[in-house]
Motif scaffolding. Structure first.
Motif, PDB file in Angstrom:
ATOM      1  N   GLU A 103     -36.085  26.878 -13.826  1.00 27.54           N
ATOM      2  CA  GLU A 103     -35.895  27.892 -12.981  1.00 27.54           C
ATOM      3  C   GLU A 103     -35.775  29.541 -13.319  1.00 27.54           C
ATOM      4  OE1 GLU A 103     -36.906  30.025  -9.772  1.00 27.54           O
ATOM      5  OE2 GLU A 103     -37.551  27.749 -10.085  1.00 27.54           O
ATOM      6  N   ALA A 104     -34.606  29.359 -14.273  1.00 31.39           N
ATOM      7  CA  ALA A 104     -34.145  30.494 -14.993  1.00 31.39           C
ATOM      8  C   ALA A 104     -35.073  30.982 -15.809  1.00 31.39           C
ATOM      9  CB  ALA A 104     -32.831  30.257 -15.507  1.00 31.39           C
ATOM     10  N   TYR A 105     -35.863  30.540 -16.284  1.00 33.11           N
ATOM     11  CA  TYR A 105     -37.168  31.073 -16.860  1.00 33.11           C
ATOM     12  C   TYR A 105     -37.937  32.329 -16.108  1.00 33.11           C
ATOM     13  CZ  TYR A 105     -40.578  31.588 -20.680  1.00 33.11           C
ATOM     14  OH  TYR A 105     -41.569  32.049 -21.368  1.00 33.11           O
ATOM     15  N   ARG A 106     -37.929  31.822 -14.783  1.00 34.91           N
ATOM     16  CA  ARG A 106     -38.458  32.927 -14.078  1.00 34.91           C
ATOM     17  C   ARG A 106     -37.652  34.054 -13.287  1.00 34.91           C
ATOM     18  NH1 ARG A 106     -43.322  31.391 -11.853  1.00 34.91           N
ATOM     19  NH2 ARG A 106     -43.135  32.229  -9.534  1.00 34.91           N
ATOM     20  N   THR A 107     -36.392  33.759 -13.189  1.00 35.80           N
ATOM     21  CA  THR A 107     -35.731  34.488 -12.345  1.00 35.80           C
ATOM     22  C   THR A 107     -34.853  35.517 -13.306  1.00 35.80           C
ATOM     23  OG1 THR A 107     -33.888  32.808 -12.445  1.00 35.80           O
ATOM     24  CG2 THR A 107     -35.424  32.893 -10.354  1.00 35.80           C
ATOM     25  N   GLU A 108     -34.707  34.951 -14.792  1.00 37.97           N
ATOM     26  CA  GLU A 108     -34.007  35.874 -15.824  1.00 37.97           C
ATOM     27  C   GLU A 108     -35.065  36.247 -16.749  1.00 37.97           C
ATOM     28  OE1 GLU A 108     -30.069  34.390 -16.590  1.00 37.97           O
ATOM     29  OE2 GLU A 108     -30.310  32.880 -15.150  1.00 37.97           O
ATOM     30  N   PRO A 109     -35.842  37.265 -16.641  1.00 39.39           N
ATOM     31  CA  PRO A 109     -37.117  37.607 -17.587  1.00 39.39           C
ATOM     32  C   PRO A 109     -36.695  37.877 -18.790  1.00 39.39           C
ATOM     33  CG  PRO A 109     -36.624  39.166 -15.869  1.00 39.39           C
ATOM     34  CD  PRO A 109     -35.917  37.973 -15.522  1.00 39.39           C
ATOM     35  N   ARG A 110     -35.410  38.263 -19.098  1.00 38.64           N
ATOM     36  CA  ARG A 110     -34.876  38.627 -20.444  1.00 38.64           C
ATOM     37  C   ARG A 110     -34.224  37.709 -21.187  1.00 38.64           C
ATOM     38  NH1 ARG A 110     -35.469  44.062 -21.285  1.00 38.64           N
ATOM     39  NH2 ARG A 110     -35.676  45.515 -19.469  1.00 38.64           N
ATOM     40  N   LYS A 111     -34.119  36.253 -20.667  1.00 35.92           N
ATOM     41  CA  LYS A 111     -33.392  35.381 -21.067  1.00 35.92           C
ATOM     42  C   LYS A 111     -34.193  34.439 -22.232  1.00 35.92           C
ATOM     43  CE  LYS A 111     -29.873  31.747 -20.056  1.00 35.92           C
ATOM     44  NZ  LYS A 111     -28.980  31.114 -19.012  1.00 35.92           N
ATOM     45  N   ARG A 112     -33.460  33.651 -23.235  1.00 36.76           N
ATOM     46  CA  ARG A 112     -34.068  32.788 -23.923  1.00 36.76           C
ATOM     47  C   ARG A 112     -33.347  31.551 -23.629  1.00 36.76           C
ATOM     48  NH1 ARG A 112     -37.829  34.545 -27.821  1.00 36.76           N
ATOM     49  NH2 ARG A 112     -38.292  36.492 -27.725  1.00 36.76           N
ATOM     50  N   PHE A 113     -34.073  30.517 -24.109  1.00 34.72           N
ATOM     51  CA  PHE A 113     -33.790  29.280 -23.655  1.00 34.72           C
ATOM     52  C   PHE A 113     -33.781  28.175 -24.748  1.00 34.72           C
ATOM     53  CE2 PHE A 113     -35.013  31.373 -20.051  1.00 34.72           C
ATOM     54  CZ  PHE A 113     -34.157  31.228 -18.924  1.00 34.72           C
ATOM     55  N   PRO A 114     -33.025  27.099 -24.786  1.00 35.71           N
ATOM     56  CA  PRO A 114     -33.062  26.228 -25.991  1.00 35.71           C
ATOM     57  C   PRO A 114     -34.502  25.149 -25.497  1.00 35.71           C
ATOM     58  CG  PRO A 114     -31.311  25.655 -24.553  1.00 35.71           C
ATOM     59  CD  PRO A 114     -31.877  27.035 -24.027  1.00 35.71           C
ATOM     60  N   VAL A 115     -34.653  24.550 -26.413  1.00 32.43           N
ATOM     61  CA  VAL A 115     -36.001  23.507 -26.271  1.00 32.43           C
ATOM     62  C   VAL A 115     -35.560  22.287 -26.832  1.00 32.43           C
ATOM     63  CG1 VAL A 115     -38.416  23.286 -26.694  1.00 32.43           C
ATOM     64  CG2 VAL A 115     -37.281  25.740 -26.899  1.00 32.43           C
ATOM     65  N   PHE A 116     -36.150  21.163 -25.787  1.00 30.26           N
ATOM     66  CA  PHE A 116     -35.991  19.935 -26.085  1.00 30.26           C
ATOM     67  C   PHE A 116     -37.301  19.156 -26.218  1.00 30.26           C
ATOM     68  CE2 PHE A 116     -33.406  15.839 -24.573  1.00 30.26           C
ATOM     69  CZ  PHE A 116     -33.675  15.490 -25.493  1.00 30.26           C
TER      70      PHE A 116
ATOM     71  N   PHE B 274     -43.394  31.232 -25.671  1.00 28.23           N
ATOM     72  CA  PHE B 274     -42.574  31.152 -24.684  1.00 28.23           C
ATOM     73  C   PHE B 274     -41.054  31.737 -25.261  1.00 28.23           C
ATOM     74  CE2 PHE B 274     -45.029  27.523 -23.777  1.00 28.23           C
ATOM     75  CZ  PHE B 274     -45.411  27.876 -22.341  1.00 28.23           C
ATOM     76  N   ARG B 275     -40.161  32.218 -24.242  1.00 27.90           N
ATOM     77  CA  ARG B 275     -38.817  32.746 -24.650  1.00 27.90           C
ATOM     78  C   ARG B 275     -37.889  31.653 -24.864  1.00 27.90           C
ATOM     79  NH1 ARG B 275     -39.569  34.889 -19.792  1.00 27.90           N
ATOM     80  NH2 ARG B 275     -37.524  34.116 -19.134  1.00 27.90           N
ATOM     81  N   THR B 276     -37.886  31.423 -26.424  1.00 31.07           N
ATOM     82  CA  THR B 276     -37.152  30.177 -26.842  1.00 31.07           C
ATOM     83  C   THR B 276     -36.057  30.839 -27.646  1.00 31.07           C
ATOM     84  OG1 THR B 276     -38.150  30.131 -29.116  1.00 31.07           O
ATOM     85  CG2 THR B 276     -38.993  28.648 -27.046  1.00 31.07           C
ATOM     86  N   LEU B 277     -34.876  30.004 -27.922  1.00 30.59           N
ATOM     87  CA  LEU B 277     -33.902  30.138 -28.868  1.00 30.59           C
ATOM     88  C   LEU B 277     -34.436  29.004 -29.765  1.00 30.59           C
ATOM     89  CD1 LEU B 277     -30.727  30.129 -26.471  1.00 30.59           C
ATOM     90  CD2 LEU B 277     -31.449  31.888 -27.835  1.00 30.59           C
ATOM     91  N   PRO B 278     -35.015  29.792 -30.866  1.00 30.39           N
ATOM     92  CA  PRO B 278     -35.636  28.793 -31.999  1.00 30.39           C
ATOM     93  C   PRO B 278     -34.640  28.151 -33.048  1.00 30.39           C
ATOM     94  CG  PRO B 278     -35.916  31.071 -32.428  1.00 30.39           C
ATOM     95  CD  PRO B 278     -35.092  31.153 -31.257  1.00 30.39           C
ATOM     96  N   ASP B 279     -33.279  28.557 -33.031  1.00 26.60           N
ATOM     97  CA  ASP B 279     -32.433  27.949 -34.133  1.00 26.60           C
ATOM     98  C   ASP B 279     -31.999  26.544 -34.079  1.00 26.60           C
ATOM     99  OD1 ASP B 279     -30.925  29.316 -32.022  1.00 26.60           O
ATOM    100  OD2 ASP B 279     -29.348  28.301 -32.988  1.00 26.60           O
ATOM    101  N   PRO B 280     -31.736  25.967 -34.988  1.00 27.87           N
ATOM    102  CA  PRO B 280     -31.451  24.445 -34.697  1.00 27.87           C
ATOM    103  C   PRO B 280     -30.406  24.228 -33.651  1.00 27.87           C
ATOM    104  CG  PRO B 280     -30.766  25.187 -36.966  1.00 27.87           C
ATOM    105  CD  PRO B 280     -31.479  26.241 -36.335  1.00 27.87           C
TER     106      PRO B 280
END
Length: 299
Positions: free
Chosen positions: A69-82, A169-175
């Motif tokens: 949900e934060a992907y839509r509400t926090e447009p400047r934030k990047r996220f981890p990926v599973f 997508f707005r990802t955090l791409p590091d390991p």
């Protein structure tokens, strides 16, 4: 699918020119009067990339993406990926191997995020390709069963899919913010690829792994990975999956400890009472997987 029915949220970037012209659709494929509506059909945070094509392997596959949900509400934030194998079993009961039996991955992630027990995470499901699943999910070739194309599949993930997801997508791409996981053969290939690509995947989920494959060749792969890869590993096995598989996974756990992983630090091993080899069992402990791999930061 009728393009006019696709709702594209404003924070979805357009595809880059080198993304092969692929389109992210909603959940359903063709309307069916006999199929009840699913919550995913109207959920703008769920997208499916139809027919992802690899230059390395012959079969196209669908890629399912579920955004927090934060992907839509926090447009400047990047996220981890599973990244998760057997993607058709994760979210949508209409595509799962056993009808209406999934990991309920999206509802579990949403619940844990709302409770502030995990960091918001993007879930990416990579569908298996049916007849070639065994070949793609095995890191070594078995003399009787064949297989052994797992590292080509790994290249698909590392060289083709992950770069696409990171562009799109707005990802955090590091390991440290990228996980890979699966069950059964999916658990096996997750560990093998984590050992090979620790510079890409820093967190690994190994559920009910097929340690038996090719005379337990995964044990040798663990021993050969030097220096010890910097991986955070979840490992489990259901106690109703068979004594052989439980003993094999106990052996894998001991091998990881011998290589320097530490229980409760960068390794968690769960023997699941009553756990069976099916989606329902994996669904019931997926919350524990998420909490170990993506714990909420308390800073």
């Amino acid at each position: 699918m009728n393009d006019s029915l696709i709702t594209v949220p404003p924070d979805f970037m357009p595809l880059a020119a080198d993304d092969f012209g692929l389109r992210f659709d909603g959940a359903s494929t063709e309307p069916d009067a006999d199929t009840p509506p699913y919550d995913l059909d109207s959920n703008p945070r769920y997208r499916v990339l139809r027919g992802f094509h690899s230059q390395l392997l012959p079969d196209n596959r669908d890629i399912s993406i579920y955004l927090p949900e934060a992907y839509r509400t926090e447009p400047r934030k990047r996220f981890p990926v599973f990244y998760l194998h057997d993607g058709q079993n994760l979210f949508d009961g209409r595509t799962s191997f056993a009808a209406n039996r999934t990991w309920r991955a999206h509802t579990t992630a949403d619940w844990l995020t709302r409770e502030e027990l995990i960091e918001p995470v993007i879930l990416v499901g990579i569908a298996n390709t049916g007849a070639r699943r065994m070949a793609e999910y095995t890191p070594t070739r078995d003399a009787r069963l064949g297989g052994g194309e797992g590292y080509l599949y790994g290249r698909l993930l590392v060289e083709e899919l992950k770069p696409l997801i990171d562009r799109r997508f707005r990802t955090l791409p590091d390991p440290a913010h990228t996980a890979l996981g699966g069950s059964s053969l999916g658990g096996l290939i997750s560990l093998a690829l984590g050992l090979k690509y620790p510079q890409v995947f820093g967190k690994i989920a190994v559920l009910s792994p097929s340690v038996w494959w090719n005379k337990r060749s995964i044990l040798a792969l663990v021993g050969e990975a030097k220096p010890k890869p910097d991986l955070r590993i979840w490992l489990d096995m259901g106690m109703a999956e068979g004594l052989r598989h439980l003993r094999d996974t106990d052996l894998l756990h001991r091998r990881l400890l011998q290589r320097g992983w530490r229980d409760g630090i960068d390794l968690s091993y769960l023997r699941v009472p009553g756990g069976q080899h099916d989606e329902e069992s994996w669904a019931t402990r997926f919350d524990q997987v998420l909490r170990f791999l993506f714990p909420k930061s308390r800073d």
